[in-house]
Structure formats: C-alpha cells, structure tokens
Design an enzyme around this catalytic site. Structure first.
Site, short mmCIF file in Angstrom:
data_model
loop_
_atom_site.label_atom_id
_atom_site.label_comp_id
_atom_site.label_asym_id
_atom_site.label_seq_id
_atom_site.Cartn_x
_atom_site.Cartn_y
_atom_site.Cartn_z
N ASP A 249 0.84 -1.19 0.00
CA ASP A 249 0.00 0.00 0.00
C ASP A 249 0.87 1.24 0.00
OD1 ASP A 249 -2.15 -1.58 0.32
OD2 ASP A 249 -2.60 -0.98 2.38
N LYS A 271 -4.30 1.89 -2.66
CA LYS A 271 -5.51 2.63 -2.97
C LYS A 271 -5.68 3.80 -2.02
CE LYS A 271 -8.93 0.48 -4.66
NZ LYS A 271 -8.61 0.76 -6.06
N MET A 384 -10.51 6.35 8.00
CA MET A 384 -10.66 7.27 6.87
C MET A 384 -11.44 8.50 7.31
SD MET A 384 -11.00 4.43 3.90
CE MET A 384 -11.20 2.95 4.89
N1 SAH Z 1 -5.87 -1.83 7.57
C1 SAH Z 1 -5.64 -0.55 8.15
C2 SAH Z 1 -6.68 0.46 7.78
C3 SAH Z 1 -6.72 0.76 6.30
S1 SAH Z 1 -7.84 2.03 5.92
C4 SAH Z 1 -5.52 -0.70 9.68
O1 SAH Z 1 -5.83 -1.76 10.21
O2 SAH Z 1 -5.11 0.25 10.34
C5 SAH Z 1 -6.82 3.46 5.97
C6 SAH Z 1 -7.15 4.30 7.18
O3 SAH Z 1 -6.51 3.76 8.30
C7 SAH Z 1 -6.66 5.71 7.10
O4 SAH Z 1 -7.53 6.54 6.36
C8 SAH Z 1 -6.65 6.10 8.55
O5 SAH Z 1 -7.94 6.37 9.02
C9 SAH Z 1 -6.23 4.79 9.20
N2 SAH Z 1 -4.78 4.77 9.48
C10 SAH Z 1 -3.86 3.94 8.97
N3 SAH Z 1 -2.65 4.19 9.51
C11 SAH Z 1 -2.81 5.18 10.38
C12 SAH Z 1 -1.95 5.89 11.27
N4 SAH Z 1 -0.65 5.60 11.35
N5 SAH Z 1 -2.48 6.87 12.02
C13 SAH Z 1 -3.79 7.18 11.96
N6 SAH Z 1 -4.64 6.55 11.16
C14 SAH Z 1 -4.17 5.57 10.38
#
Ligand code: SAH
Length: 466
Positions: A249, A271, A384
């Site tokens: 990603d 994405k 998100m």
């Molecule tokens: N699979 C991922 C989520 C993917 S969707 C998980 O388990 O964390 C992508 C969203 O994840 C982003 O829009 C944000 O809301 C969140 N996200 C991912 N990494 C992040 C981080 N380091 N800090 C804050 N939000 C995060």
C-alpha cells in the site's frame, strides 16, 4: 549519511602510518590483517613494531614523516597521539594525495575506520559518524555474540564453491541453495564434522537442489502495522526478510519497506491516499501473476490486513487461481491511536462495546447505525476520518448525539510526526480544518485523551508535559 561506507581493496597498495605508540599499535593490528604494503614512520617505535618490521610484515622508517613520504599511498594514518605532530603529518599526507585519518580526531579526518566484526571473509563494519562510540562498541559486542565464529569458515568454503553452484539456474533456485547451506545444513555439518563436513554438505545440497522441483509460489497477506517499524510482528519481519516480491500500500512507511530483502521487487499498488491509485483488479492480477511464477509474494497492507483492507477480494482472487495463501495479522490504527491518547479503547462502566467503522468507503460516504452511535457512552474508531468527518458529524448530530461528546483525532499514529487533537463533536469540522491534517488520521469517537488532560483546553496532548 556523512560518511559513505565502502570496502577498499588494499592488497599491494601503499598505506602509511605516522606514530609508534599505543594508538599506532591498535591501528597496525587491524591493518596487518590486510595485504597492504605498510610503512610506519616513528622516531621511537614500540617493540612490537620493530618485531613486525624484522619479520617483514611492514617497513619501518625511524624518523618523523616528511613531505613526499605519503606519495602514492591510498591511506595515511596519523597516530602520533600529539595534536601538533598529527596536524603536520595530515598536511603532508594530504599534499601527497592520500586520504587521511587522524586517530580520535573526526574533524581532521577524511575517512574513519569503523568498528569491525571480523569473520573473514565476512566483515561487518559499524559506523556512527563519530556520534556514539559507546553505541558502536555495544553493537559490535552484540554482533560478535550473534555471528558464530564458524561463519567465516562457512563463507570461505562457500566462496570456493560458487563456480560449482553456478550449475543451478540464477535467481531463486540458486538463492535457495545458498540459504540452505548458510542457515541450515552448513552450520550443523560444521559443528558435527568440522570443515570436511561442511564441504560435503555443499556437494550433497547441490545434488539435492539440482534435482529439486521448482518451488511453488505463495502469498502472505501481511499487516505492516500503523507505521512504527517496531510495531511489526516477528512473523511480518520474517516474511519481509524472505519475500521475492512485496506488493505494498502507499501508506506503508519507507522505514518498513527498508526491511524487505534487498533483492525483493517492491511494487507500490495502493488505494489509500490521494495519489493515483491502482485498480483492485490490477492488484489482484499482479498477486496472481507473481505467485504463479513461483514467487514468495508478500502483500503488505497497513495496520491489520483484515480491517478496511479489501482483503477478501484479494483472497478470492488467489483462491480462484488455486494458489497458496495465508494471513499475518498486524496492529490496527485504532490500537496505535489509543496508545497515542494514553488511554484504552474499552473501559468497565463506560463502554463494553467498541465499533470499528469507516467514514468513507470506496462507494462514498458510508451509512451506519447512527441511532446507536448517537447514544451516550458509545465508543467508535472511525477510519478514513479526514474525508468522512463532516458527514459523520452531521449524521450523529442529526440523530441526537450530544455536541459535547469527546472526540480525539490521531494523525500519523505511532509515527514520529504523530499528532493527537482533542475536540468535541460540535467543534469537529472547525477543529479539523484548523488542524490541516496531512497524514492518515483516525477518529476516536467518544474518547478524550487520558483523563488527566481531558479537562484542559483543546491542545495537542504532545504539547502537554505529562
Ligand atoms: N488496515 C488498516 C486500515 C486501512 S484504511 C488498519 O488496520 O489500520 C486506511 C485508514 O486507516 C486511514 O484513512 C486512517 O484512518 C487509518 N490509518 C492507517 N494508519 C494510520 C496511522 N498511522 N495513524 C492514523 N490513522 C491511520
């Protein structure tokens, strides 16, 4: 990186050293491991230096260095333990065109000699740009303990076998053979049967690998966690260590991609974010194509692959193709964000339920059970958040949620640039605009940062001395 690490071939090259005391001895002991053509200038050399000269291991000139003494030398060491004499020597050597090192004087040195772990022909060089010699010594000690003394023998035998191993086709087959030797059969054979055993192991392994059927490919769907490389699982580390192809990603931090095997193909196919995105069908096709070609594919997803990661679609694609797959879970953003707030996601008496939801999915704003979410005490981690915040705020207020409900936004959770923004549902949009978020952000609805700071005005928790 101020100093670029290289290994210099010194066989037959001229190296000069000025000095005859303890510092000179320490450097000479190292330099004598090479086949350099060594010349030492010293008025009053230590007896060891005299002995080495008598044994023909170096040339000793019993006077201070003079202009021209470092001509044609690649390296020149000032080891006089006397600042004035070292400075004089440095000027001479520099004028003669040699690269100069002054012992214990980083500022006047053009190169530095790293701390070395010697398992010849395997050499590990450790440098801290002079910042932390204590750290270098500690790392050296750790490596000395971690690298078996036999490694040098294995590597020497391995080097002599490289031509024979060329019988294996280049690429994965050859790599598998060497991995088997260095990390499997080799050390075991060396321990039980000595050098002879290790040599026999090479022949045996070559026969076996020449006859072996090509390995079937597979894919691991691996959670990379929220960004801090230390939050990777051991399984994820191992997967990255051995992957042939890493399809990742865009959210994955560069520090994590650095951990992938050096020869691995890194393919950005994300994405997330606002950059150009690769269509899901294309990602699925990429995975299938590489696994079919026999590769160990790591499909690296941020956080936990099973949380808002479209994992099922990718699994369906590999399953339809009849391929081998597995999942390595990771730390999801909500967990990292909670750590950033200094609090917990659930608490006895406050919330016995925790929701993970998304403010925005691929089809646009995501509808939820707003009625339930609006009731007091509800806690939800909203992924998100940036795109969905205004919409979520509107829906919740419409369904009667209190404007004073605490909301914490965590941007870049677990990363060095993490920000924790404390707000209330009623002020959410305005505060988000003011915060001008640039990185990934998650919203913890119903949670304020740690109780001790909750009563304070809206400031980043990072600004408060806890
Ligand atoms: N699979 C991922 C989520 C993917 S969707 C998980 O388990 O964390 C992508 C969203 O994840 C982003 O829009 C944000 O809301 C969140 N996200 C991912 N990494 C992040 C981080 N380091 N800090 C804050 N939000 C995060």
């Amino acid at each position: 990186m101020q100093h670029f690490p290289i290994f210099v071939a010194l066989a037959g090259r001229r190296v000069v050293l000025s000095g005859g005391g303890g510092a000179a001895l320490a450097k000479l002991r190292l330099l004598l491991k090479t086949q350099a053509n060594l010349t030492v200038f010293a008025d009053d050399p230590a007896p060891e230096i005299v002995d080495w000269a008598a044994a023909g291991r170096l040339r000793l000139v019993r006077r201070a260095a003079e202009p021209g003494d470092a001509l044609c030398a690649v390296l020149a060491y000032g080891a006089n333990e006397d600042a004035a004499e070292d400075a004089r020597f440095a000027a001479i050597a520099r004028a003669d065109g040699a690269l100069v090192n002054i012992v214990d004087n980083l500022g006047d040195s053009q190169f530095i000699t790293p701390a070395i772990v010697d398992r010849d022909p395997v050499t590990v060089a450790i440098g801290t740009e002079g910042a932390a010699p204590v750290l270098a010594r500690r790392i050296k000690a750790d490596l000395e303990a971690a690298l078996p003394v036999g490694l040098g023998v294995l590597a020497r035998l391995g080097k002599g076998f490289r031509k024979a191993a060329d019988a294996l086709p280049m690429g994965r087959k050859r790599r598998d053979f060497w991995a088997d030797y260095y990390f499997g059969r080799g050390p075991a054979a060396l321990e039980t049967d000595g050098e002879e055993g290790a040599r026999a192991a090479l022949d045996m392994l070559l026969d076996r690998h020449l006859g072996a059927a090509p390995q079937a490919g597979r894919v691991q769907f691996v959670g990379a966690g929220p960004g801090d490389p230390e939050l990777l699982t051991l399984k994820a580390r191992r997967a990255l260590d051995t992957a042939d192809v890493v399809i990742h990603d865009r959210l994955i931090a560069p520090e994590i991609l650095e951990l992938a095997r050096r020869e691995a193909d890194l393919i950005a196919a994300g994405k997330e974010g606002f950059g150009p995105s690769v269509p899901q069908d294309r990602i699925n096709a990429l995975i299938v194509e590489h696994v079919r070609a026999g590769a160990h594919v790591v499909r690296l997803k941020s956080g936990d692959p099973s949380v808002f990661g479209r994992l099922d679609e990718e699994i369906a694609a590999v399953q339809d193709a009849g391929l081998d797959w597995s999942i390595v879970p990771g730390i999801t953003a909500a967990s990292a964000a909670a750590a950033g707030t200094g609090g917990s996601l659930t608490r006895r008496g406050r919330n016995s339920e925790l929701r993970f939801l998304t403010g925005h999915d691929m089809d646009g704003f995501a509808e939820q059970d707003w009625q339930a979410l609006a009731s007091p005490g509800t806690v939800a981690a909203i992924y998100m958040a940036k795109r969905g915040a205004r919409f979520v705020q509107g829906r919740l207020m419409m369904h009667g949620a209190a404007p004073g409900t605490p909301v914490t936004i965590v941007e870049n959770a677990s990363r060095p640039d993490e920000r924790v923004i404390e707000t209330r549902l009623g002020d959410l949009s305005a505060d988000l605009d003011a915060a001008a978020l640039a990185g990934p952000a998650i919203m913890l609805y119903g949670l304020a940062p740690k109780a001790a700071t909750a009563a304070l005005p809206r400031v980043s928790i990072k600004d408060i001395a806890l």
